[in-house]
Design an enzyme around this catalytic site. Sequence first.
Site, short mmCIF file in Angstrom:
data_model
loop_
_atom_site.label_atom_id
_atom_site.label_comp_id
_atom_site.label_asym_id
_atom_site.label_seq_id
_atom_site.Cartn_x
_atom_site.Cartn_y
_atom_site.Cartn_z
N ASP A 1 -4.00 2.63 -5.05
CA ASP A 1 -2.84 2.72 -4.16
C ASP A 1 -2.47 1.40 -3.48
OD1 ASP A 1 -5.10 2.63 -2.61
OD2 ASP A 1 -4.38 4.07 -1.13
N GLU A 2 -3.16 0.30 -3.83
CA GLU A 2 -2.85 -1.00 -3.23
C GLU A 2 -2.75 -2.06 -4.32
OE1 GLU A 2 -5.23 -2.44 0.00
OE2 GLU A 2 -5.62 -0.43 0.77
N ASP B 1 0.84 -1.20 0.00
CA ASP B 1 0.00 0.00 0.00
C ASP B 1 0.88 1.25 0.00
OD1 ASP B 1 -2.36 1.73 0.50
OD2 ASP B 1 -1.48 1.95 2.49
#
Length: 437
Positions: free
Chosen positions: A121-122, A16
């Site tokens: 974002d992950e 992340d």
Amino acid sequence: MYDYRYEPHRLIFMIDNKSFFASCEALQLGLNPMKAVLAVVSHQPHTNYGSGLIMAASPLAKKKYGLTNVMRVRDLPTKKEAPDLILVEPHMNLYIKRSMQVLAIFQKYAADEDIHVYSIDESMIDMTKSWRLFGNDPYLVARKIQVEIKSKIGLYTTCGIGENPLLAKLAMDISAKHRCSMIDYWHYIDVPDTIWQIKDLEDVWGIGKRIAVRLRRLHINNMYELAHTDPAILKKEFGVIGEQLFAISWGVDRSIISEKYFSIMKNYGNSQILNRDYTDQREIEIVLREIGEQVGARIRAHRLQAGCISLFVGFSRYEQDGRRKGFNVQQKICPTNDNDLLVQEVLALFRKNWHGETVRALGVNCSRLEPDTCQQLTFFVPASEQIKKRTINITIDRIRKKYGFTSLVKASSLAKGATAIRRSSLVGGHNGGNAYE
């Protein structure tokens, strides 16, 4: 109880980008993401600035001033109270660019089929086959990826490692972010010391507020109690979801990242949380029309027709279990992708089921999709006019694709009394997605 000898033993990294939006903005300003006091503010045009949302805040802003995502701008501390707080507007193109740069780094460590982009974002990476190429220990490989992302892009990352995707995700969410290395590794053997120690059900990936409320009604208040509940009780209450909840409590997840799932039934839709409460029927219907037209543009872009249309209307009030009050209805229709016909069905559903309640959320969805191989004409309208209207829809789609959805709006959207949604940025905004995905 599960026998872990027969469960998959893989090496999954869940990575992340820490406070991603805020970190990207801090880097653009030449600041260290971990030392900047910054918040990303989303504000809709023609609305009160105080009603804007905090999309993201840097770690120090959260710690220093108690900022949280989706809190309102009006709830921020004053300039006098927070003189070092920097407020910036969101730049989605920047975030997409940075996300693609991070993905390019992941592709150096694993094959494309072993990478699953979970969100902007992950990402999950199955390192089972490749990790030994980069080090003698999974921790050192994870650290190597962290260092490369930091040195090349400037972003800080958190990494959870697990023997399956669930354990990797929980390791990242629950413990890795609190460690100095921002890395943690959860094994099946650690379940009693990790998963069973989680006190808040909502902290667990896959357990939302509504499910947590229902679990507490069964006197299940934490993960230890969930793991030691009779699975038959859970299945009776939740169906197949109950079996999944029991598996989660034991750290079991049999999914393989490279075995991608492709949905047989596809649908296209768009939903919006409105920037304020709406009670005027005409204003609500203007927004519904624009959402309906955007969904129509999406299915036309994929050369499809919809045989079913669904409408979601959420009210301002919430139920005791946290659900937003409202209604969700659908209607089978003659397959079409015509804007006017789709909007007509949407408005008919709305008028039939809405009784003057205060509206705060709207959504339109098209399903039962089939190839647009023919056009069904009606006897009541000349064929030439129907073909002309279809051509106009396609032309409008092309203009909106090139210049943005709000480059063309209906006159009704600009009429007096509709100023709150004039040239509506609610449709196609940061929550609405792209009409031509």
